[in-house]
Motif scaffolding. Structure first.
Motif, short mmCIF file in Angstrom:
data_model
loop_
_atom_site.label_atom_id
_atom_site.label_comp_id
_atom_site.label_asym_id
_atom_site.label_seq_id
_atom_site.Cartn_x
_atom_site.Cartn_y
_atom_site.Cartn_z
N CYS A 93 39.30 61.45 38.46
CA CYS A 93 39.81 60.25 38.01
C CYS A 93 40.16 59.00 38.74
O CYS A 93 41.21 59.37 39.45
N SER A 94 39.43 57.97 38.78
CA SER A 94 39.83 56.92 39.70
C SER A 94 40.22 55.81 39.24
O SER A 94 40.72 54.91 39.93
N HIS A 95 40.62 55.96 37.91
CA HIS A 95 41.31 54.70 37.36
C HIS A 95 42.01 55.13 35.79
O HIS A 95 41.05 55.74 34.91
N PHE A 96 43.09 54.84 35.57
CA PHE A 96 43.49 55.19 34.60
C PHE A 96 42.81 54.63 33.40
O PHE A 96 42.61 53.30 33.17
N SER A 97 42.67 55.42 32.23
CA SER A 97 41.87 54.89 31.09
C SER A 97 42.58 55.41 29.86
O SER A 97 42.28 56.66 29.44
N HIS B 216 39.96 47.19 14.97
CA HIS B 216 38.62 47.22 15.56
C HIS B 216 38.24 48.21 16.00
O HIS B 216 39.05 49.12 16.62
N SER B 217 36.96 48.39 16.48
CA SER B 217 36.50 49.80 17.00
C SER B 217 37.12 50.06 18.50
O SER B 217 37.40 49.09 19.28
N TRP B 218 37.31 51.37 18.71
CA TRP B 218 37.91 51.83 20.14
C TRP B 218 36.68 51.27 21.22
O TRP B 218 37.28 50.85 22.08
N ALA B 219 35.63 51.43 20.99
CA ALA B 219 34.78 50.75 21.93
C ALA B 219 34.80 49.38 22.37
O ALA B 219 34.42 48.92 23.28
N CYS B 220 35.51 48.47 21.43
CA CYS B 220 35.53 47.04 21.70
C CYS B 220 36.81 46.99 22.55
O CYS B 220 37.16 45.62 22.81
N HIS B 221 37.58 47.82 23.33
CA HIS B 221 38.64 47.65 23.94
C HIS B 221 38.54 48.14 25.45
O HIS B 221 37.54 48.90 25.64
N ARG B 222 39.36 47.72 26.30
CA ARG B 222 39.47 48.12 27.69
C ARG B 222 41.05 48.37 28.03
O ARG B 222 41.70 47.90 27.42
N THR B 223 41.03 48.99 29.22
CA THR B 223 42.51 49.15 29.53
C THR B 223 42.78 47.98 30.60
O THR B 223 42.06 47.98 31.68
N GLU B 224 43.84 47.56 30.61
CA GLU B 224 44.21 46.35 31.20
C GLU B 224 45.62 47.05 31.89
O GLU B 224 46.48 47.38 31.16
N LEU B 225 45.66 46.71 33.47
CA LEU B 225 46.92 47.38 33.98
C LEU B 225 47.70 46.47 34.68
O LEU B 225 47.26 45.33 35.21
N ARG B 226 49.01 46.46 34.68
CA ARG B 226 49.88 45.31 35.23
C ARG B 226 50.83 46.40 36.23
O ARG B 226 51.41 47.33 35.95
N VAL B 227 50.71 45.94 37.59
CA VAL B 227 51.41 46.63 38.60
C VAL B 227 52.59 45.99 39.35
O VAL B 227 52.31 44.89 39.42
N LEU B 228 53.66 46.50 39.45
CA LEU B 228 54.77 45.82 39.96
C LEU B 228 54.39 45.73 41.66
O LEU B 228 53.67 46.58 42.23
N GLU B 229 54.69 44.45 42.13
CA GLU B 229 54.17 43.86 43.62
C GLU B 229 55.18 44.59 44.58
O GLU B 229 54.71 44.79 45.73
N ALA B 230 56.38 44.98 44.28
CA ALA B 230 57.37 45.17 45.00
C ALA B 230 57.69 46.71 44.67
O ALA B 230 57.72 47.20 43.48
N GLY B 231 58.28 47.59 45.62
CA GLY B 231 58.73 48.93 45.41
C GLY B 231 57.57 49.81 45.24
O GLY B 231 56.41 49.64 45.89
N PRO B 232 58.07 51.03 44.82
CA PRO B 232 56.79 52.16 44.82
C PRO B 232 55.57 51.48 43.96
O PRO B 232 55.70 50.82 43.12
N ARG B 233 54.50 52.08 44.42
CA ARG B 233 53.19 51.56 43.91
C ARG B 233 53.11 52.21 42.58
O ARG B 233 52.00 53.39 42.69
N ARG B 234 53.89 52.34 41.41
CA ARG B 234 53.54 52.69 40.20
C ARG B 234 53.23 51.86 39.35
O ARG B 234 53.75 50.73 39.19
N PRO B 235 52.11 52.26 38.25
CA PRO B 235 51.83 51.20 37.34
C PRO B 235 52.93 51.04 36.38
O PRO B 235 53.96 51.92 36.01
N THR B 236 53.31 49.75 36.03
CA THR B 236 54.30 49.45 35.13
C THR B 236 54.10 49.71 33.85
O THR B 236 54.62 49.91 32.70
N SER B 237 52.80 49.44 33.36
CA SER B 237 52.27 49.65 31.83
C SER B 237 50.75 49.48 31.86
O SER B 237 50.04 49.07 32.95
#
Length: 134
Positions: free
Chosen positions: A58-62, A107-128
């Protein structure tokens, strides 16, 4: 197809799209591992949130809704974690994972995508992570 806006904002205030669903650290990714087990990494193509499990491709959280199964009857973990998510069950001819269900936004699940927001400072963990209409 789906765009939700904040409700209850004051008159004249700009509205901004909000996610249909928001992933928590315990939310499962398409690969079967939880969101909290993914780490952000930057590159020339932008930020990717890769799975930390050794051997996981897996190269990208989905984001995947709880209990979602493919129309072929198999779970996401029985499909390839990369590319078009071809089914890996012997004898199954499914070429791509397709969940026929719909989101809470109806709406259909197929009409959606995963968007990621990551903190700029601190540990490189996804915030949401969130599922948002296209």
């Amino acid at each position: 197809a789906c765009e939700m806006h904040d409700i209850g904002s004051s008159a004249g205030a700009s509205t901004r799209p909000v996610p249909c669903a928001r992933a928590m650290p315990s939310t499962r990714c398409f690969c079967g591992h939880i969101y909290g087990e993914h780490s952000a990494s930057g590159g020339s193509s932008g930020t990717r949130v890769r799975c930390d499990h050794i051997g996981c491709l897996c190269s990208h959280f989905s984001y995947l809704p709880t209990g979602a199964t493919c129309t072929c009857g198999h779970a996401s973990t029985e499909h390839d974690a990369t590319g078009h998510h071809t089914c890996e069950v012997p004898g199954c001819s499914c070429q791509t994972f397709h969940h026929a269900g719909s989101c809470a936004c109806r709406h259909s699940w197929a009409c959606h995508r995963t968007e990621l927001r990551v903190l700029e400072a601190g540990p490189r963990r996804p915030t949401s992570a969130s599922a948002a209409g296209r």
